[in-house]
Write an enzyme that holds these catalytic residues in place. Sequence first.
Site, mmCIF file in Angstrom:
data_model
loop_
_atom_site.group_PDB
_atom_site.id
_atom_site.type_symbol
_atom_site.label_atom_id
_atom_site.label_comp_id
_atom_site.label_asym_id
_atom_site.label_seq_id
_atom_site.Cartn_x
_atom_site.Cartn_y
_atom_site.Cartn_z
ATOM 1 N N GLU A 24 2.186 -7.734 4.455
ATOM 2 C CA GLU A 24 2.247 -8.718 5.541
ATOM 3 C C GLU A 24 1.533 -8.076 6.720
ATOM 4 O O GLU A 24 2.031 -7.118 7.309
ATOM 5 C CB GLU A 24 3.706 -9.056 5.847
ATOM 6 C CG GLU A 24 3.860 -10.382 6.550
ATOM 7 C CD GLU A 24 3.929 -10.228 8.047
ATOM 8 O OE1 GLU A 24 2.836 -10.278 8.685
ATOM 9 O OE2 GLU A 24 5.026 -10.053 8.574
ATOM 10 N N CYS A 76 3.013 -10.587 14.752
ATOM 11 C CA CYS A 76 1.834 -10.809 13.893
ATOM 12 C C CYS A 76 1.502 -12.295 13.801
ATOM 13 O O CYS A 76 0.348 -12.663 13.651
ATOM 14 C CB CYS A 76 2.050 -10.198 12.521
ATOM 15 S SG CYS A 76 3.664 -10.571 11.857
ATOM 16 N N GLY A 118 -2.865 -1.718 5.977
ATOM 17 C CA GLY A 118 -2.680 -2.543 4.773
ATOM 18 C C GLY A 118 -3.826 -2.350 3.792
ATOM 19 O O GLY A 118 -3.613 -2.231 2.582
ATOM 20 N N GLY A 152 2.568 -4.416 8.658
ATOM 21 C CA GLY A 152 1.928 -3.626 9.706
ATOM 22 C C GLY A 152 0.504 -4.082 9.904
ATOM 23 O O GLY A 152 0.159 -5.236 9.610
ATOM 24 N N SER A 153 -0.318 -3.158 10.383
ATOM 25 C CA SER A 153 -1.680 -3.545 10.749
ATOM 26 C C SER A 153 -2.542 -3.783 9.503
ATOM 27 O O SER A 153 -2.285 -3.227 8.437
ATOM 28 C CB SER A 153 -2.305 -2.453 11.609
ATOM 29 O OG SER A 153 -2.333 -1.237 10.886
ATOM 30 N N THR A 154 -3.574 -4.597 9.687
ATOM 31 C CA THR A 154 -4.480 -4.888 8.580
ATOM 32 C C THR A 154 -5.183 -3.613 8.132
ATOM 33 O O THR A 154 -5.401 -3.402 6.934
ATOM 34 C CB THR A 154 -5.473 -5.991 9.012
ATOM 35 O OG1 THR A 154 -4.703 -7.181 9.237
ATOM 36 C CG2 THR A 154 -6.513 -6.275 7.957
ATOM 37 N N LYS A 165 10.992 3.253 5.412
ATOM 38 C CA LYS A 165 10.562 4.024 6.585
ATOM 39 C C LYS A 165 10.321 3.087 7.763
ATOM 40 O O LYS A 165 9.445 2.229 7.711
ATOM 41 C CB LYS A 165 9.265 4.788 6.298
ATOM 42 C CG LYS A 165 8.942 5.774 7.440
ATOM 43 C CD LYS A 165 7.545 6.315 7.363
ATOM 44 C CE LYS A 165 6.531 5.404 8.017
ATOM 45 N NZ LYS A 165 6.729 5.211 9.472
ATOM 46 N N GLU A 189 -7.083 -9.204 16.485
ATOM 47 C CA GLU A 189 -5.673 -9.203 16.882
ATOM 48 C C GLU A 189 -5.470 -8.198 18.023
ATOM 49 O O GLU A 189 -5.842 -7.027 17.908
ATOM 50 C CB GLU A 189 -4.796 -8.818 15.691
ATOM 51 C CG GLU A 189 -3.321 -8.914 16.024
ATOM 52 C CD GLU A 189 -2.423 -8.591 14.836
ATOM 53 O OE1 GLU A 189 -2.668 -7.570 14.173
ATOM 54 O OE2 GLU A 189 -1.476 -9.361 14.593
HETATM 55 P P1 ADP Z 1 0.251 -0.082 14.480
HETATM 56 O O1 ADP Z 1 -1.177 0.342 14.344
HETATM 57 O O2 ADP Z 1 0.389 -1.359 15.156
HETATM 58 O O3 ADP Z 1 1.177 0.994 14.986
HETATM 59 P P2 ADP Z 1 0.631 0.474 11.745
HETATM 60 O O4 ADP Z 1 0.110 -0.409 10.679
HETATM 61 O O5 ADP Z 1 -0.081 1.752 12.016
HETATM 62 O O6 ADP Z 1 0.758 -0.394 13.018
HETATM 63 O O7 ADP Z 1 2.150 0.838 11.468
HETATM 64 C C1 ADP Z 1 3.015 0.113 10.629
HETATM 65 C C2 ADP Z 1 3.797 1.083 9.774
HETATM 66 O O8 ADP Z 1 2.912 1.746 8.880
HETATM 67 C C3 ADP Z 1 4.497 2.195 10.544
HETATM 68 O O9 ADP Z 1 5.761 2.426 9.939
HETATM 69 C C4 ADP Z 1 3.574 3.376 10.352
HETATM 70 O O10 ADP Z 1 4.219 4.633 10.459
HETATM 71 C C5 ADP Z 1 3.102 3.144 8.932
HETATM 72 N N1 ADP Z 1 1.837 3.789 8.572
HETATM 73 C C6 ADP Z 1 0.809 4.154 9.380
HETATM 74 N N2 ADP Z 1 -0.189 4.712 8.664
HETATM 75 C C7 ADP Z 1 0.213 4.695 7.350
HETATM 76 C C8 ADP Z 1 -0.374 5.127 6.107
HETATM 77 N N3 ADP Z 1 -1.578 5.666 6.059
HETATM 78 N N4 ADP Z 1 0.329 4.927 4.975
HETATM 79 C C9 ADP Z 1 1.547 4.358 4.998
HETATM 80 N N5 ADP Z 1 2.159 3.948 6.126
HETATM 81 C C10 ADP Z 1 1.509 4.109 7.292
#
Ligand code: ADP
Length: 486
Positions: A265, A299, A248, A243-245, A191, A396
């Site tokens: 990561e 990142c 994660g 993606g974001s911590t 995705k 960050e």
């Molecule tokens: P940002 O906050 O910088 O947009 P995210 O960590 O939210 O970064 O996004 C990174 C990825 O994680 C995107 O593909 C987003 O759609 C996906 N994402 C966001 N929330 C969730 C979740 N609860 N479970 C799985 N994937 C998610």
Amino acid sequence: MSKDKNIFKATWAYADAPESTDHIKIKKQYELFIDGEFVKPSKKKYFDTIDPSNQKKIASIAEASSDDIDKAVAAANKAFTSWSKLPGKERGKYIFRIARLIQERAREFAVIESLDGGKPIRESRDIDIPLAASHFFYYAGWADKLEYAFPNRKVKPVGVAGQIIPWNFPLLMAAWKIAPALATGNTVVLKPAETTSLTALKLAEIIEESGLPKGVVNIVTGAGETGAAIVNHPDVDKIAFTGSTGVGKYIQKATAGTAKKLTLELGGKGANIIFEDAAIDQAVEGIVNAIFFNQGHVCCAGSRLFVQESVADVVIQKLKSRMETLIVGNPLDKNTDIGAINSAKQLKTIKDYIKIGLNEGGEIYQPNCKFPKNGNWCAPTLFLNVSQSHRIVQEEIFGPVLAVQTFRTIDEVVEKANNTPFGLSAGVWTQKGSKIFNLTQRLNAGVVWGNTFNKFDPTSPFGGYKESGFGREGGLHGLRGYVKFD
Ligand code: ADP
């Protein structure tokens, strides 16, 4: 082979005009790529993808519901039976083919990446797209050499890999994740992030064209809910997330107690350390590249600068002068240094942090930038007069905002550099190799660059410590996340 011959013949024009979007095929509406076909989402819901440089809609993107994720995971599971048994040499051929098709369509990919994500065309053209192809080439090479990668061990693929990627390096992150998964015999449900789905969907077209067996790679689009449906699916055997911590941590909790293999990561707050014996002009270029590359949506960005006190005045002066020359503007213009902030939401986050920095007493410096009228823009920003406890030093920001501090001794800078919850990257600028080796041992960072920053290569492992995540991508290490041992 691509059906559009024009794309093969396209060459880069180095004129001052913005990169042309002629011959770039963007559909009005994109569907989900499941079991080798483009299919409509079960709930018939679509969302817009926006050009961040002018806020105009580019296309409609399908939103995958949990029913669609069920279908994608079922397709990946079914495909796994034969794909995992295919000799490595045969798997490698498909991966090589994908790599070559990316190269052939490099211009198209680069323009779409910059349109959809806001990054300067120079970066998509010279960095993102060539590196994405390199990752496929590199891992194609491993497909029939796994017994050398893991000598005396019998390795098996993990199964269905659920891969969730961010919006800062869309095609490159897809390559980081898909290439090693395929090389080791896994199947994939990937995705992309909701603001930058287009190049992953273009990759789906290439995958179709490559003849990869149906269901081996499925590409589903949507936001957090769609991502969560992948993470929580009982038939997904491995989650790879960048993606974001915050997200994660959610994923780590969601997979705790399950048999799912996990690599994360996450965020970073990289320390870029300039010693008094460094080549100052090169270091200043390095600082600019460390924090302003890709608008700071990186990142591993060098978002904390540590300059040795004796050279601090000259470095900061030169840095300010260099910042005056940076061009913020149209991502498709080859002269642009800093493109558009990826989304209005991210621009708000960055602006909020700038306010926080000011309220905490930081001294701000921004050159006078002329921005195009619409779109999400942010000037390159320095904060002086900040200290370890300031939020803009600890958290960050994911934007073109640099927090500057000074230091006197190595011990002091090591202590300061390590004093964050993150541990992803660092850079050291000095003429002395011994100092670089000393610091690579002592800095708590997955990657430490010496006299450079933000350099990537498929042969080199990448990943973090502490809240920056775990597991490595790239290099031989990158195979480990996709195999299990007998
Ligand atoms: P940002 O906050 O910088 O947009 P995210 O960590 O939210 O970064 O996004 C990174 C990825 O994680 C995107 O593909 C987003 O759609 C996906 N994402 C966001 N929330 C969730 C979740 N609860 N479970 C799985 N994937 C998610």
